[in-house]
Design a protein around this motif. Structure first.
Motif, PDB file in Angstrom:
ATOM      1  N   ILE A 184      42.136  41.072  36.261  1.00  0.00           N
ATOM      2  CA  ILE A 184      42.767  39.466  36.908  1.00  0.00           C
ATOM      3  C   ILE A 184      42.318  39.797  38.419  1.00  0.00           C
ATOM      4  O   ILE A 184      41.520  38.980  39.518  1.00  0.00           O
ATOM      5  CB  ILE A 184      43.678  39.608  37.452  1.00  0.00           C
ATOM      6  CG1 ILE A 184      44.571  38.736  35.815  1.00  0.00           C
ATOM      7  CG2 ILE A 184      44.734  38.665  38.024  1.00  0.00           C
ATOM      8  CD1 ILE A 184      46.171  39.204  35.523  1.00  0.00           C
ATOM      9  N   GLY A 185      42.195  41.377  39.093  1.00  0.00           N
ATOM     10  CA  GLY A 185      41.245  41.656  40.589  1.00  0.00           C
ATOM     11  C   GLY A 185      39.911  41.462  40.451  1.00  0.00           C
ATOM     12  O   GLY A 185      39.487  40.854  41.863  1.00  0.00           O
ATOM     13  N   ASP A 186      39.310  41.316  39.417  1.00  0.00           N
ATOM     14  CA  ASP A 186      38.128  41.728  39.160  1.00  0.00           C
ATOM     15  C   ASP A 186      37.584  39.729  39.655  1.00  0.00           C
ATOM     16  O   ASP A 186      36.810  39.130  40.789  1.00  0.00           O
ATOM     17  CB  ASP A 186      37.339  41.876  38.085  1.00  0.00           C
ATOM     18  CG  ASP A 186      37.509  43.881  38.040  1.00  0.00           C
ATOM     19  OD1 ASP A 186      37.833  44.003  39.649  1.00  0.00           O
ATOM     20  OD2 ASP A 186      36.958  43.893  37.003  1.00  0.00           O
ATOM     21  N   LEU A 187      38.134  39.446  39.000  1.00  0.00           N
ATOM     22  CA  LEU A 187      38.314  37.391  38.362  1.00  0.00           C
ATOM     23  C   LEU A 187      39.063  36.955  40.225  1.00  0.00           C
ATOM     24  O   LEU A 187      38.032  36.024  40.538  1.00  0.00           O
ATOM     25  CB  LEU A 187      38.497  37.000  37.514  1.00  0.00           C
ATOM     26  CG  LEU A 187      38.122  37.254  36.006  1.00  0.00           C
ATOM     27  CD1 LEU A 187      39.078  36.443  35.485  1.00  0.00           C
ATOM     28  CD2 LEU A 187      36.854  36.825  35.430  1.00  0.00           C
ATOM     29  N   THR A 188      39.598  37.106  39.729  1.00  0.00           N
ATOM     30  CA  THR A 188      40.590  36.734  41.478  1.00  0.00           C
ATOM     31  C   THR A 188      39.737  37.020  43.170  1.00  0.00           C
ATOM     32  O   THR A 188      39.892  36.549  44.186  1.00  0.00           O
ATOM     33  CB  THR A 188      41.779  36.772  41.468  1.00  0.00           C
ATOM     34  OG1 THR A 188      41.991  38.155  41.515  1.00  0.00           O
ATOM     35  CG2 THR A 188      42.109  35.522  40.018  1.00  0.00           C
ATOM     36  N   GLY A 189      39.082  38.340  42.787  1.00  0.00           N
ATOM     37  CA  GLY A 189      38.633  38.909  44.355  1.00  0.00           C
ATOM     38  C   GLY A 189      40.384  40.096  45.242  1.00  0.00           C
ATOM     39  O   GLY A 189      40.242  39.653  45.833  1.00  0.00           O
ATOM     40  N   ILE A 190      40.789  39.839  44.403  1.00  0.00           N
ATOM     41  CA  ILE A 190      42.058  39.560  44.814  1.00  0.00           C
ATOM     42  C   ILE A 190      42.785  41.499  45.274  1.00  0.00           C
ATOM     43  O   ILE A 190      42.615  41.748  43.918  1.00  0.00           O
ATOM     44  CB  ILE A 190      44.008  39.373  44.207  1.00  0.00           C
ATOM     45  CG1 ILE A 190      43.512  37.774  44.933  1.00  0.00           C
ATOM     46  CG2 ILE A 190      45.071  40.033  45.122  1.00  0.00           C
ATOM     47  CD1 ILE A 190      44.683  37.243  44.317  1.00  0.00           C
ATOM     48  N   GLU A 191      42.750  42.295  45.808  1.00  0.00           N
ATOM     49  CA  GLU A 191      41.833  43.284  45.658  1.00  0.00           C
ATOM     50  C   GLU A 191      43.884  44.082  45.426  1.00  0.00           C
ATOM     51  O   GLU A 191      44.058  45.073  44.802  1.00  0.00           O
ATOM     52  CB  GLU A 191      41.974  44.218  47.476  1.00  0.00           C
ATOM     53  CG  GLU A 191      41.615  45.329  47.120  1.00  0.00           C
ATOM     54  CD  GLU A 191      39.774  45.985  46.478  1.00  0.00           C
ATOM     55  OE1 GLU A 191      40.247  46.838  45.769  1.00  0.00           O
ATOM     56  OE2 GLU A 191      39.413  45.011  46.189  1.00  0.00           O
ATOM     57  N   GLY A 192      45.247  43.466  45.613  1.00  0.00           N
ATOM     58  CA  GLY A 192      46.130  44.081  45.357  1.00  0.00           C
ATOM     59  C   GLY A 192      45.840  43.843  43.967  1.00  0.00           C
ATOM     60  O   GLY A 192      47.354  45.187  43.683  1.00  0.00           O
ATOM     61  N   PHE A 193      45.394  44.120  42.955  1.00  0.00           N
ATOM     62  CA  PHE A 193      45.470  43.989  41.172  1.00  0.00           C
ATOM     63  C   PHE A 193      45.127  45.374  41.455  1.00  0.00           C
ATOM     64  O   PHE A 193      45.067  45.124  40.389  1.00  0.00           O
ATOM     65  CB  PHE A 193      44.784  42.477  40.634  1.00  0.00           C
ATOM     66  CG  PHE A 193      46.838  41.430  40.847  1.00  0.00           C
ATOM     67  CD1 PHE A 193      47.216  41.537  40.321  1.00  0.00           C
ATOM     68  CD2 PHE A 193      45.065  40.844  41.963  1.00  0.00           C
ATOM     69  CE1 PHE A 193      48.171  40.443  39.893  1.00  0.00           C
ATOM     70  CE2 PHE A 193      46.342  39.593  41.423  1.00  0.00           C
ATOM     71  CZ  PHE A 193      47.666  39.055  40.821  1.00  0.00           C
ATOM     72  N   ASN A 194      44.198  45.568  41.699  1.00  0.00           N
ATOM     73  CA  ASN A 194      43.243  46.848  41.525  1.00  0.00           C
ATOM     74  C   ASN A 194      43.967  47.988  42.021  1.00  0.00           C
ATOM     75  O   ASN A 194      44.639  47.997  42.744  1.00  0.00           O
ATOM     76  CB  ASN A 194      41.947  47.184  42.656  1.00  0.00           C
ATOM     77  CG  ASN A 194      40.967  45.703  41.457  1.00  0.00           C
ATOM     78  OD1 ASN A 194      40.995  45.365  40.813  1.00  0.00           O
ATOM     79  ND2 ASN A 194      40.403  44.952  42.990  1.00  0.00           N
ATOM     80  N   GLY A 195      43.937  49.549  41.317  1.00  0.00           N
ATOM     81  CA  GLY A 195      44.837  50.405  41.606  1.00  0.00           C
ATOM     82  C   GLY A 195      45.832  50.480  40.949  1.00  0.00           C
ATOM     83  O   GLY A 195      46.171  51.572  41.553  1.00  0.00           O
ATOM     84  N   TRP A 196      46.814  49.569  40.545  1.00  0.00           N
ATOM     85  CA  TRP A 196      47.534  50.127  39.690  1.00  0.00           C
ATOM     86  C   TRP A 196      47.852  51.042  39.000  1.00  0.00           C
ATOM     87  O   TRP A 196      47.135  51.689  38.414  1.00  0.00           O
ATOM     88  CB  TRP A 196      48.693  48.774  39.388  1.00  0.00           C
ATOM     89  CG  TRP A 196      48.612  47.655  40.194  1.00  0.00           C
ATOM     90  CD1 TRP A 196      48.086  46.257  40.771  1.00  0.00           C
ATOM     91  CD2 TRP A 196      50.494  46.978  40.108  1.00  0.00           C
ATOM     92  NE1 TRP A 196      49.293  46.106  41.188  1.00  0.00           N
ATOM     93  CE2 TRP A 196      50.197  46.430  40.871  1.00  0.00           C
ATOM     94  CE3 TRP A 196      51.461  47.915  39.790  1.00  0.00           C
ATOM     95  CZ2 TRP A 196      51.245  45.703  41.191  1.00  0.00           C
ATOM     96  CZ3 TRP A 196      52.970  47.398  39.947  1.00  0.00           C
ATOM     97  CH2 TRP A 196      52.646  46.478  40.871  1.00  0.00           C
TER      98      TRP A 196
END
Length: 286
Positions: free
Chosen positions: A130-142
Motif C-alpha cells: 500500500i505504501g509503494d502504491l500510494t507513496g505514503i511513507e507511513g505504511f512502510n517499515g511497520w
C-alpha cells in the motif's frame, strides 16, 4: 459449609486438588526458589533478596514493565470502547444481528501465535505494498520501530479480543428493561441521554468484569508478542511475560526469572484488585 452434602464435596475435590497441584504448590515453591540460585534442577545457595535487588537495577526488565504498562493502559480503554460499541450495534434488532455477532467473535477463536503471523504479514507485506502504491511513507517499515511495533500489538489485540468483550456487554444490555427505554423516549430523552442515564449505569457491572479481564490479559500477553515482533527491534517491544521467559530459558537463570515472576504477579494483582474495588464502588454510587 457444614450443611453441604457429600456429593458436593466429591464434585469439588478434583477441582481443589487440581488447583492445588497446578497453581498453589508451584507458586509456593517458585516463591521459595526466588531467594536462591535455583538452576531448574537444584538450589545450592540461599541468596536472600539479591535477585530482587538485581531485577530493580536491570534496565531491560524495567523497560519491559513500562512498555507493558503503556500497552495495558491503551488496550484496556480501546477494548472496552470497541466491545461496548459492537454490543450496541448487534443489540439494535438488526436482521443481520446474529451473523454480526458471529463475525465479531470469530477472531477470538484463532490462536495468538497464528494471529501474530497473520498480522505480521499484513503489517509488513500488505502495508508495504500500500505504501509503494500510494507513496505514503507511513505504511512502510511497520514493526521496524518501537512505536509501530507498539501499535501493531495494540491493533492485533483489539481485533482478537473485542468480540469476546462484546459478549459480556451483550449479556447486560439485553437485560435492561425495555420499559425504561420507552419511558425515556416518551419523556423526550435523546439517544445520548438514554445511554448516559439508563444504559451506562445499568451495564456498570459489565465494566467491572470486562476491565478486570482486559487488564489481566493485557499484562500477561505473550504469544502475540512473540509471533508479531519477538520483542524487536532491540527488545524495545518486549513485554514482561516474554522478558521473564527469556531470562529463564535463554539466559538459563531460573531463580532470577522466578523473582521477576513474583514481582510481576504482585503488580498485576494490585492493579487488578484496585480496579475491581474502584469499579464496585462506582456501581454502588450509580
Amino acid at each position: 459449609m457444614h450443611n453441604k452434602s457429600l456429593a458436593f464435596w466429591l464434585f469439588l475435590t478434583p477441582v481443589i486438588l487440581g488447583l492445588g497441584v497446578v497453581v498453589v504448590i508451584p507458586f509456593i515453591y517458585g516463591f521459595i526458589y526466588s531467594f536462591t540460585d535455583w538452576n531448574g534442577l537444584r538450589a545450592n545457595e540461599f541468596l536472600g533478596l539479591q535477585n530482587y535487588i538485581n531485577l530493580f537495577q536491570e534496565a531491560e526488565f524495567m523497560n519491559s514493565i513500562w512498555f507493558t504498562t503503556k500497552f495495558a493502559f491503551v488496550a484496556v480503554i480501546l477494548l472496552n470502547v470497541f466491545g461496548l460499541g459492537l454490543a450496541l450495534i448487534v443489540t439494535r434488532n438488526l436482521k443481520s444481528s446474529n451473523l454480526l455477532r458471529t463475525i465479531f467473535f470469530m477472531p477470538n477463536l484463532i490462536g495468538g501465535l497464528i494471529l501474530g503471523f497473520i498480522w505480521q504479514f499484513i503489517f509488513i507485506s500488505v502495508f508495504g505494498d500500500i505504501g509503494d502504491l500510494t507513496g505514503i511513507e507511513g505504511f512502510n517499515g511497520w514493526l521496524s520501530t518501537a512505536n509501530t511495533g507498539f501499535w501493531g500489538i495494540v491493533i492485533l489485540t483489539c481485533w482478537q479480543m473485542a468480540g469476546y468483550i462484546m459478549i459480556i456487554y451483550i449479556a447486560y444490555l439485553e437485560n435492561i428493561p425495555k420499559d425504561l427505554i420507552e419511558a425515556a423516549k416518551i419523556d423526550g430523552a435523546n439517544g445520548f441521554q438514554r445511554f448516559k442515564n439508563i444504559t451506562f449505569p445499568l451495564v456498570a457491572p459489565a465494566f467491572t468484569i470486562s476491565m478486570f479481564l482486559t487488564l489481566s490479559m493485557s499484562f500477561k500477553i505473550y504469544d502475540q508478542n512473540l509471533s508479531l515482533t519477538n520483542g524487536g527491534p532491540a527488545n524495545q517491544t518486549q513485554m514482561v511475560a516474554m522478558e521473564i521467559v527469556n531470562t529463564a530459558f535463554s539466559d538459563n537463570d531460573m531463580a532470577y526469572a522466578q523473582a521477576k515472576a513474583v514481582i510481576f504477579f504482585l503488580i498485576v494483582s494490585v492493579v487488578a484488585l484496585t480496579q475491581v474495588y474502584y469499579n464496585k464502588k462506582r456501581e454502588v454510587e450509580m
